[in-house]
Design a protein around this motif. Structure first.
Motif, mmCIF file in Angstrom:
data_model
loop_
_atom_site.group_PDB
_atom_site.id
_atom_site.type_symbol
_atom_site.label_atom_id
_atom_site.label_comp_id
_atom_site.label_asym_id
_atom_site.label_seq_id
_atom_site.Cartn_x
_atom_site.Cartn_y
_atom_site.Cartn_z
ATOM 1 N N LYS A 31 0.824 -1.207 0.000
ATOM 2 C CA LYS A 31 0.000 0.000 0.000
ATOM 3 C C LYS A 31 0.858 1.257 0.000
ATOM 4 O O LYS A 31 1.898 1.294 0.667
ATOM 5 C CB LYS A 31 -0.932 -0.013 1.210
ATOM 6 N N PRO A 32 0.393 2.282 -0.725
ATOM 7 C CA PRO A 32 -0.771 2.277 -1.621
ATOM 8 C C PRO A 32 -0.448 1.517 -2.905
ATOM 9 O O PRO A 32 0.493 1.842 -3.610
ATOM 10 C CB PRO A 32 -0.998 3.768 -1.914
ATOM 11 N N LYS A 33 -1.230 0.466 -3.168
ATOM 12 C CA LYS A 33 -0.963 -0.402 -4.311
ATOM 13 C C LYS A 33 -1.137 0.354 -5.628
ATOM 14 O O LYS A 33 -2.059 1.141 -5.790
ATOM 15 C CB LYS A 33 -1.897 -1.609 -4.279
ATOM 16 N N LYS A 34 -0.230 0.067 -6.560
ATOM 17 C CA LYS A 34 -0.242 0.730 -7.849
ATOM 18 C C LYS A 34 -0.453 -0.272 -8.980
ATOM 19 O O LYS A 34 -0.118 -1.453 -8.861
ATOM 20 C CB LYS A 34 1.086 1.468 -8.078
ATOM 21 N N LYS A 35 -1.017 0.230 -10.070
ATOM 22 C CA LYS A 35 -1.148 -0.577 -11.286
ATOM 23 C C LYS A 35 0.135 -0.397 -12.091
ATOM 24 O O LYS A 35 0.504 0.731 -12.438
ATOM 25 C CB LYS A 35 -2.369 -0.119 -12.092
ATOM 26 N N VAL A 36 0.804 -1.501 -12.392
ATOM 27 C CA VAL A 36 2.147 -1.449 -12.972
ATOM 28 C C VAL A 36 2.194 -2.207 -14.296
ATOM 29 O O VAL A 36 1.671 -3.319 -14.415
ATOM 30 C CB VAL A 36 3.181 -2.059 -12.004
ATOM 31 N N TYR A 150 -2.333 3.016 -16.234
ATOM 32 C CA TYR A 150 -1.336 2.568 -15.260
ATOM 33 C C TYR A 150 -0.859 3.722 -14.374
ATOM 34 O O TYR A 150 -0.949 4.889 -14.735
ATOM 35 C CB TYR A 150 -0.131 1.942 -15.991
ATOM 36 N N ASP A 151 -0.323 3.335 -13.229
ATOM 37 C CA ASP A 151 0.325 4.292 -12.340
ATOM 38 C C ASP A 151 1.812 4.401 -12.667
ATOM 39 O O ASP A 151 2.379 5.495 -12.663
ATOM 40 C CB ASP A 151 0.147 3.875 -10.887
ATOM 41 N N TYR A 152 2.426 3.249 -12.918
ATOM 42 C CA TYR A 152 3.844 3.215 -13.276
ATOM 43 C C TYR A 152 4.067 2.277 -14.463
ATOM 44 O O TYR A 152 3.469 1.199 -14.527
ATOM 45 C CB TYR A 152 4.712 2.739 -12.110
ATOM 46 N N ILE A 153 4.937 2.698 -15.359
ATOM 47 C CA ILE A 153 5.403 1.845 -16.452
ATOM 48 C C ILE A 153 6.915 1.750 -16.312
ATOM 49 O O ILE A 153 7.616 2.774 -16.377
ATOM 50 C CB ILE A 153 5.015 2.415 -17.831
ATOM 51 N N SER A 293 12.318 -1.304 0.961
ATOM 52 C CA SER A 293 12.779 0.046 1.278
ATOM 53 C C SER A 293 13.134 0.818 0.010
ATOM 54 O O SER A 293 12.815 2.009 -0.133
ATOM 55 C CB SER A 293 13.993 -0.029 2.207
ATOM 56 N N ILE A 294 13.797 0.144 -0.936
ATOM 57 C CA ILE A 294 14.155 0.780 -2.210
ATOM 58 C C ILE A 294 12.899 1.205 -2.965
ATOM 59 O O ILE A 294 12.852 2.287 -3.560
ATOM 60 C CB ILE A 294 15.016 -0.186 -3.055
ATOM 61 N N ALA A 295 11.884 0.360 -2.946
ATOM 62 C CA ALA A 295 10.628 0.701 -3.631
ATOM 63 C C ALA A 295 9.969 1.929 -3.007
ATOM 64 O O ALA A 295 9.390 2.764 -3.714
ATOM 65 C CB ALA A 295 9.674 -0.488 -3.614
ATOM 66 N N GLN A 296 10.040 2.043 -1.697
ATOM 67 C CA GLN A 296 9.496 3.220 -1.032
ATOM 68 C C GLN A 296 10.246 4.471 -1.457
ATOM 69 O O GLN A 296 9.648 5.529 -1.719
ATOM 70 C CB GLN A 296 9.579 3.051 0.488
ATOM 71 N N GLU A 297 11.566 4.359 -1.537
ATOM 72 C CA GLU A 297 12.365 5.500 -1.975
ATOM 73 C C GLU A 297 12.091 5.825 -3.444
ATOM 74 O O GLU A 297 12.081 6.984 -3.847
ATOM 75 C CB GLU A 297 13.849 5.208 -1.752
ATOM 76 N N PHE A 298 11.851 4.781 -4.230
ATOM 77 C CA PHE A 298 11.511 4.961 -5.643
ATOM 78 C C PHE A 298 10.251 5.801 -5.782
ATOM 79 O O PHE A 298 10.173 6.701 -6.628
ATOM 80 C CB PHE A 298 11.320 3.588 -6.288
ATOM 81 N N ARG A 299 9.241 5.514 -4.951
ATOM 82 C CA ARG A 299 8.000 6.290 -4.995
ATOM 83 C C ARG A 299 8.262 7.775 -4.733
ATOM 84 O O ARG A 299 7.651 8.640 -5.365
ATOM 85 C CB ARG A 299 7.011 5.771 -3.946
ATOM 86 N N SER A 300 9.143 8.065 -3.797
ATOM 87 C CA SER A 300 9.404 9.457 -3.439
ATOM 88 C C SER A 300 10.273 10.162 -4.466
ATOM 89 O O SER A 300 10.102 11.357 -4.714
ATOM 90 C CB SER A 300 10.057 9.543 -2.059
ATOM 91 N N LYS A 301 11.188 9.441 -5.075
ATOM 92 C CA LYS A 301 12.084 10.051 -6.067
ATOM 93 C C LYS A 301 11.424 10.186 -7.429
ATOM 94 O O LYS A 301 11.759 11.090 -8.208
ATOM 95 C CB LYS A 301 13.387 9.246 -6.174
ATOM 96 N N PHE A 302 10.484 9.290 -7.733
ATOM 97 C CA PHE A 302 9.750 9.357 -8.999
ATOM 98 C C PHE A 302 8.243 9.421 -8.693
ATOM 99 O O PHE A 302 7.501 8.492 -9.000
ATOM 100 C CB PHE A 302 10.050 8.142 -9.880
ATOM 101 N N PRO A 303 7.785 10.488 -8.088
ATOM 102 C CA PRO A 303 6.371 10.568 -7.709
ATOM 103 C C PRO A 303 5.471 10.716 -8.926
ATOM 104 O O PRO A 303 5.888 11.247 -9.963
ATOM 105 C CB PRO A 303 6.306 11.828 -6.836
ATOM 106 N N GLN A 304 4.262 10.219 -8.804
ATOM 107 C CA GLN A 304 3.287 10.409 -9.872
ATOM 108 C C GLN A 304 2.885 11.888 -9.948
ATOM 109 O O GLN A 304 2.859 12.581 -8.932
ATOM 110 C CB GLN A 304 2.050 9.560 -9.614
ATOM 111 N N SER A 305 2.576 12.325 -11.147
ATOM 112 C CA SER A 305 2.203 13.727 -11.339
ATOM 113 C C SER A 305 0.874 14.027 -10.639
ATOM 114 O O SER A 305 0.005 13.185 -10.585
ATOM 115 C CB SER A 305 2.077 14.035 -12.819
#
Length: 305
Positions: A31-36, A150-153, A293-305
């Motif tokens: 969570k928050p789950k994303k469509k990938v 999608y949320d992330y590609i 932890s890396i995925a959490q940091e990924f969300r913050s460094k590449f946030p959705q618009s």
């Protein structure tokens, strides 16, 4: 609208595919789950076979095709829809139901030669610039159709900077470089950064030549993530720590390195063999914690618009 991120390194064996897979799975699972959507742009098809069995892939591509189908359609002047190629829910586990896949094939191996062989002789600089953009925008044009779904590609690129990788970069909102903390990777990451920045400058110049009113200079945010850090007797090797410190201290990469990293434990190898993310195969393991932890940091460094 999807955030499109490429995973890049001109070297092989630096955990690029494994990291693409695990970040994608973490985004979809936690969570928050994303469509990938995972796009396998590498003819080695390793990401594809992390998501499915060979027999499933073989049956699927006969009717739906692969990423190569998209490029062949461009060459044959028969536009192909990425939506038709997308493999919905290729992995059976319910935890991974938010992941779709654009599979790859070894036939992508010669796509650069095939694209270049179709290049028409240009008589003006405008035609040269337009051809440059056209050949590198095949994937980005296809992604526009499905991006709202999608949320992330995430695009797993081949270990080079040829046209397939350039298509991924032109389609991306940013990119992540995976590297191992060894001497050659430390040297290579500076070369890679230089070449990518040069490519992006050529894109900006080509766009301005085609449309002189276009003054926007596009840049791509990027970050570095250390993977497969060597350990001995349960501790990181001193040379690995030193190499990570060197990269982190370089002015060009100030603030660009992920805080966390992964280590070279068997949990990743076992998960890969089972074709599941380490979160499901060894949920309490070292790398399960690291990748989450890396995925959490990924969300913050590449946030959705």
């Amino acid at each position: 609208m999807a955030k499109v991120i490429s995973f890049i390194n001109y070297k092989g064996g630096v955990g690029k595919t494994t990291t693409t897979f695990h970040i994608g799975c973490a985004l979809a699972m936690f969570k928050p789950k994303k469509k990938v959507l995972l796009i396998d742009a590498d003819p080695q098809t390793n990401l594809t076979f992390l998501c499915c069995e060979f027999s499933q892939w073989e049956n699927r591509v006969k009717t739906k095709g692969t990423l190569e189908t998209l490029y062949s359609g461009y060459l044959d002047k028969q536009k192909k829809s990425l939506r038709h190629i997308i493999w919905q829910r290729p992995m059976a586990r319910p935890e991974l139901e938010n992941i779709d896949l654009v599979p790859s094939t070894i036939e992508l191996l010669d796509i650069d030669l095939r694209l270049q062989s179709k290049t028409k002789a240009a008589t003006t600089i405008q035609e040269v610039a337009q051809t440059h953009l056209d050949q590198r925008s095949i994937l980005s044009e296809a992604i526009k159709e499905i991006a709202p779904d999608y949320d992330y590609i995430l695009i797993d690129c081949p270990p080079n900077l040829y046209l397939a990788t350039q298509n991924a970069l032109y389609a991306s909102d940013g990119y992540l470089v995976t590297l191992m903390p060894d001497h050659f990777s430390t040297i290579g990451v500076r070369f890679l950064d230089k070449k990518i920045q040069q490519l992006l400058r050529v894109r900006n110049l080509s766009e301005q030549i085609v449309d002189p009113n276009k003054n926007e200079l596009k840049t791509l945010p990027y970050f570095l993530c250390f993977v497969k850090v060597n350990v001995t007797a349960g501790r990181q090797q001193i040379v690995a720590k030193e190499q990570m410190a060197i990269v982190r201290s370089l002015p060009d990469f100030a603030g660009k390195c992920f805080t966390d990293h992964t280590e070279d434990w068997k949990d990743i190898r076992e998960a890969t063999t089972e074709q599941v993310p380490v979160f499901l195969n060894s949920p309490g393991s070292q790398n399960a914690r690291f990748y989450r932890s890396i995925a959490q940091e990924f969300r913050s460094k590449f946030p959705q618009s």
